[in-house]
Each structure stands twice: as structure tokens, then as C-alpha cells.
Design a protein around this motif. Structure first.
Motif, short mmCIF file in Angstrom:
data_model
loop_
_atom_site.label_atom_id
_atom_site.label_comp_id
_atom_site.label_asym_id
_atom_site.label_seq_id
_atom_site.Cartn_x
_atom_site.Cartn_y
_atom_site.Cartn_z
N THR A 158 0.81 -1.22 0.00
CA THR A 158 0.00 0.00 0.00
C THR A 158 0.84 1.27 0.00
O THR A 158 0.30 2.37 0.11
N ASN A 159 2.17 1.13 -0.12
CA ASN A 159 3.08 2.28 -0.21
C ASN A 159 3.00 3.20 1.01
O ASN A 159 3.05 4.44 0.88
N ILE A 160 2.89 2.58 2.20
CA ILE A 160 2.89 3.39 3.42
C ILE A 160 4.23 4.13 3.56
O ILE A 160 5.29 3.57 3.32
N ASN A 161 4.15 5.39 3.92
CA ASN A 161 5.27 6.33 4.03
C ASN A 161 5.82 6.77 2.68
O ASN A 161 6.77 7.54 2.61
N ARG A 162 5.21 6.30 1.59
CA ARG A 162 5.66 6.65 0.25
C ARG A 162 4.45 6.87 -0.65
O ARG A 162 4.19 6.10 -1.57
N LYS A 191 6.47 13.95 5.00
CA LYS A 191 7.31 13.53 3.87
C LYS A 191 6.71 12.36 3.11
O LYS A 191 7.12 12.08 1.97
N TRP A 192 5.75 11.65 3.70
CA TRP A 192 5.13 10.53 3.01
C TRP A 192 4.48 10.94 1.70
O TRP A 192 4.32 10.13 0.78
N ARG A 193 4.11 12.21 1.60
CA ARG A 193 3.42 12.68 0.38
C ARG A 193 4.33 12.66 -0.85
O ARG A 193 3.85 12.48 -1.97
N THR A 194 5.64 12.84 -0.65
CA THR A 194 6.56 12.96 -1.78
C THR A 194 7.59 11.85 -1.86
O THR A 194 8.28 11.73 -2.87
N ARG A 195 7.73 11.03 -0.82
CA ARG A 195 8.69 9.92 -0.87
C ARG A 195 8.22 8.87 -1.88
O ARG A 195 7.03 8.61 -2.01
N LYS A 196 9.17 8.25 -2.57
CA LYS A 196 8.85 7.29 -3.62
C LYS A 196 9.12 5.86 -3.16
O LYS A 196 10.06 5.61 -2.40
#
Length: 455
Positions: free
Chosen positions: A254-258, A441-446
């Protein structure tokens, strides 16, 4: 995904999609080819990880630390059997701070922490302050403040930190990650996982160093191995005590933190009966002093999380009742689902309506590049090869001075589920806000996990 694809075409296309997801590795100018690694904690778990270290040519096991002479001796014998030079040793004097001397004097590039849970946070903080990269066994901390302290230390020092969550590298788990990224399940809606493992004979044993599992009903000072320390958590605490095996893969999917984050959490606990029943059913158990022990940990702890992007995740902790082992994974989306318990998958438009398919053909076609590249090296490693991969990831990332695939934000977010679940249960199963450890930062981390073909 075209719903008119037949099964053969679908699987062929899947293999192409899976192979195409690998991205090149990032290398730093100052990368190293060989590392000096130390280990704090050479008990049963430490020895499993040590096996992976001593069979690598790019690692020198430079130092070992343990305050239990028996375990330190077994670890030294393991190094000797592998034909590697004898490492420095610390802890023979049973000084609980001996690991600090190791960090200060052994000139280490990295350290593996494989000690009881309650020691992880302080040891990781001390290592990061000494500029020694940390590979920490689960969990990252015990209290919520532990987690903030570990996170703030990593931010301040910049020292690499990886949580050694091996289930993220399980063969089927990584194949499903390929499927998720290829869009096979459509938009993800709901996921499940957990730690469902009968640990009664681990938490209670005879206190004999020759037999770590079973043989009695001792724990605490009279127990041995995990019965010496782990069982006390079942006496004193009630919550999701071991979340990362279940939440790790779900968080990756689910891409948590990313691009996604947890927003709310609550937890429920059943009554506690299993450990007491186990004690009184053993020979002489009914009259043993531990028959009067009061266990706080509910036999089944169910934790639910909501995500910013709308998914829900359910975790279950179940270690005190008779049951076969299962992590209970379920990944469900708008186009189908996978469940590990029955090794089955259903993809709408591909599978027969309302029927399961066996997962094996899908796993083979969507084999992750890591397993394609390293399956032979992983053969015989602990936990079905997973322990090879988690150590491999830590070492390769550290050599390349690349981001850790399971980094500080992952470690803290997954592990903090424990104290948050304890708080929820203590407050009458209240739903709580989940802290944003990334400060937005989770909004922009990949996403990075599983994209790199080396680690």
C-alpha cells in the motif's frame, strides 16, 4: 487489465510485467566492497543471522557481544567452523554495557542487534551515535517514546538504520508485490496479515540450555532463551506485540510512508487462557508455582488500521493457543484477491467465476528479480531463504551507501503499532490517531522496496 485475456495470455503478460519492474541500483561514490560487521546478541536468532554473515566474502565478522557465555561460545564455534578469523568478543564479564565498548573500539561499519526487544532501542541509539550503521531485529522499541527517540537519533546522526523484517522477502510475498505493482488486483481495498504462531513451548520451557523449546513450564529467571525474557511481555502487556511480520508486506503493498500513510488505529483483545491452560496440562504443571501466574496478553489481539488512500488493514496476534503456523495474508482489490492460507488467488476475468486458482503458476510467472537472481544462494538459509535476503539487503545497501530498503520511517511506523495498540486496548478499545513519523514527507517519498534487483 483486459478482462478478456485468457489465462495463458494473462500469465505470459504477467511475467513480462514482473521482469520489467526492476530498476537499476543506486551507487554512491564512496561505496565499499568489504564491511566490518559486529553483532550484539548471539542467541538463537543471532546465530541464524550470523550464519548468513560468515558465508559472505564481502563481510568480516569483526566482533561479537553477548553476556551469556554459552551463546557467545556457540557463536564463536560457528565462525570457526566457517573457516573465518576469530572476531573480538565482548560481554564475557557479563557487563550489560559491554556492547558500548565494542561500538567504541571495534571500528565497525555496521552492527546487527539481535537481543531481547526491550534492549533494541537503547542499543540502536548508542550505535547510531557511534556512527555504526544499524541492522535491528524486530521490534524497534517498546514504548512510544522509544520509537520517537530512535527516530530522532537517526535524523540527528544520519546513521543508516534498517529493520531486519525478513517476511518482506518471503518468496510468495515478493511475487505478490510484483502483482500489485503490475495492477493485477486492480485498486487495493483491504489487506490482512498477522503473527499466528503457537509459541507456548517457546515461552515456557525447562530452563535447560540444551533445549530451548519445551521440556517444562519455566519462564523468567528460571527459563532459557526466549522464555527468559519474552514471556514477561505476555505477563505485563496486552497488545499487538509483534506487528512487523504482518504489517511489513501490507505496508509495502500500500506504499505506506511513500504516497500513503496510516491515519487511525484501534485494537481489541480476547481473554487470556492459553498459557495458563498449557501450564496446568503439563506433567506436574497444576502444582507448579507458574500455574498461579497471571497473563495480561489476550490470546487473540485484533488490530485494524485505516490508510489515507482508503485501504483498511487487519492484523491478528495469536501466539498462546494451539494452531498451525500462518501469517494470514490477504490482498484484495477491485479485480481480485490472494490469500496465503489456502495458497490461492482469484482474478476477475481470468479465473473461473467464484472459484479459486492455485497460486503456484502465478508465483512462478511473477517471480521477483531478487529470487530469480539469488534463489540458489538462499537455499538452506533460515526461514525458507528469507534470512539470506534480509541480511543481503542490509549489506548491499550499506556497501553502496544507498537508502535502506526498510528504513527508519518504515521501522518506526510498523513497530509503533505495538504501543498504540496497547493504548487502544487500555482505553476500552478506543480508536486513536496514528502519528505521522515522517512529518508529511510521506506525500513525496517514492517507493523503493523490491525495485532493485540486488536488494
Amino acid at each position: 487489465m483486459d478482462k478478456q485475456l485468457n489465462r495463458r495470455t494473462f500469465l505470459s503478460a504477467g511475467a513480462t510485467l514482473a521482469g520489467g519492474l526492476m530498476l537499476p541500483a543506486a551507487h554512491a561514490a564512496g561505496s565499499k566492497e568489504r564491511l566490518r560487521i559486529g553483532m550484539i546478541g548471539t542467541g538463537m536468532r543471532g546465530q541464524v543471522l550470523l550464519r548468513e554473515l560468515v558465508r559472505r566474502d564481502d563481510v568480516e565478522v569483526a566482533a561479537l557481544c553477548d553476556i551469556e557465555p554459552i551463546m557467545l561460545g556457540r557463536a564463536l564455534a560457528q565462525v570457526e567452523k566457517a573457516g573465518k578469523p576469530r572476531p573480538q568478543t565482548f560481554g564475557e564479564d557479563r557487563d550489560p554495557h559491554a556492547y558500548r565498548r565494542m561500538l567504541d573500539t571495534a571500528k565497525l561499519d555496521g552492527v546487527i542487534i539481535a537481543t531481547p526487544w526491550e534492549l533494541h532501542a537503547k542499543m540502536a541509539i548508542d550505535a547510531m551515535q557511534a556512527k555504526v550503521a544499524v541492522g535491528c531485529e524486530v521490534v524497534a522499541g517498546v514504548t512510544l517514546q522509544d520509537h520517537w527517540d530512535v527516530l530522532n537519533t537517526q535524523r540527528k546522526t544520519g546513521t543508516p538504520y534498517m529493520l531486519l523484517e525478513n517476511v518482506c522477502y518471503r518468496r510468495d510475498v515478493l511475487a505478490v508485490l510484483q502483482m500489485v505493482r503490475a495492477g493485477l488486483f486492480g485498486e487495493l481495498v483491504h489487506l490482512q496479515g498477522g503473527y499466528q504462531h503457537d509459541l507456548r513451548a517457546v515461552k515456557l520451557n525447562g530452563g535447560d540450555p540444551r533445549q530451548a523449546v519445551g521440556g517444562g513450564v519455566e519462564f523468567g529467571a528460571k527459563g532459557w532463551s526466549e522464555a527468559k525474557w519474552r514471556t514477561d511481555h505476555s505477563v505485563q502487556r496486552n497488545g499487538e506485540l509483534y506487528p512487523s511480520h504482518g504489517i511489513g508486506p501490507c505496508a509495502m503493498y500500500t506504499n505506506i510512508n511513500r504516497g500513503n500513510c496510516f491515519t487511525r488505529i484501534n485494537a481489541f483483545a480476547s481473554k487470556a487462557r492459553g498459557l495458563h491452560d498449557y501450564i496446568v496440562k503439563q506433567p506436574g504443571g497444576a502444582s507448579h508455582p507458574n500455574a498461579k501466574a497471571k497473563f495480561k496478553l489476550g490470546d487473540i489481539v485484533t488490530t485494524t488500521l485505516s490508510c489515507e488512500n482508503g485501504e483498511t488493514i487487519l492484523l491478528q496476534h495469536d501466539t498462546s493457543l494451539p494452531r498451525p503456523y500462518s501469517l494470514g495474508f490477504r490482498v484484495q482489490g477491485t479485480d481480485g484477491l490472494w490469500m496465503d492460507l489456502n495458497h490461492s488467488i482469484h482474478i476477475e476475468g481470468v479465473s473461473k467465476p467464484h472459484q479459486w486458482e492455485d497460486f503456484k503458476a502465478y508465483q512462478d510467472k511473477f517471480e521477483h528479480p531478487l529470487w530469480r537472481a539469488h534463489a540458489e544462494k538462499a537455499a538452506g538459509a533460515g526461514h525458507g531463504g528469507m534470512d539470506f535476503f534480509v541480511i543481503h539487503a542490509f549489506i548491499e545497501a550499506l556497501k553502496a551507501q544507498a537508502p535502506m530498503p526498510i528504513d527508519i520511517y518504515d521501522a518506526i511506523t510498523w513497530s509503533a503499532i505495538t504501543p498504540l495498540s496497547e493504548q487502544s486496548i487500555a482505553q476500552g478499545f478506543q480508536t486513536l490517531d496514528f502519528p505521522d513519523f515522517t512529518d508529511g514527507k510521506w506525500r513525496t517519498r517514492k517507493p523503493i522496496f523490491g525495485f532493485d534487483g540486488r536488494y
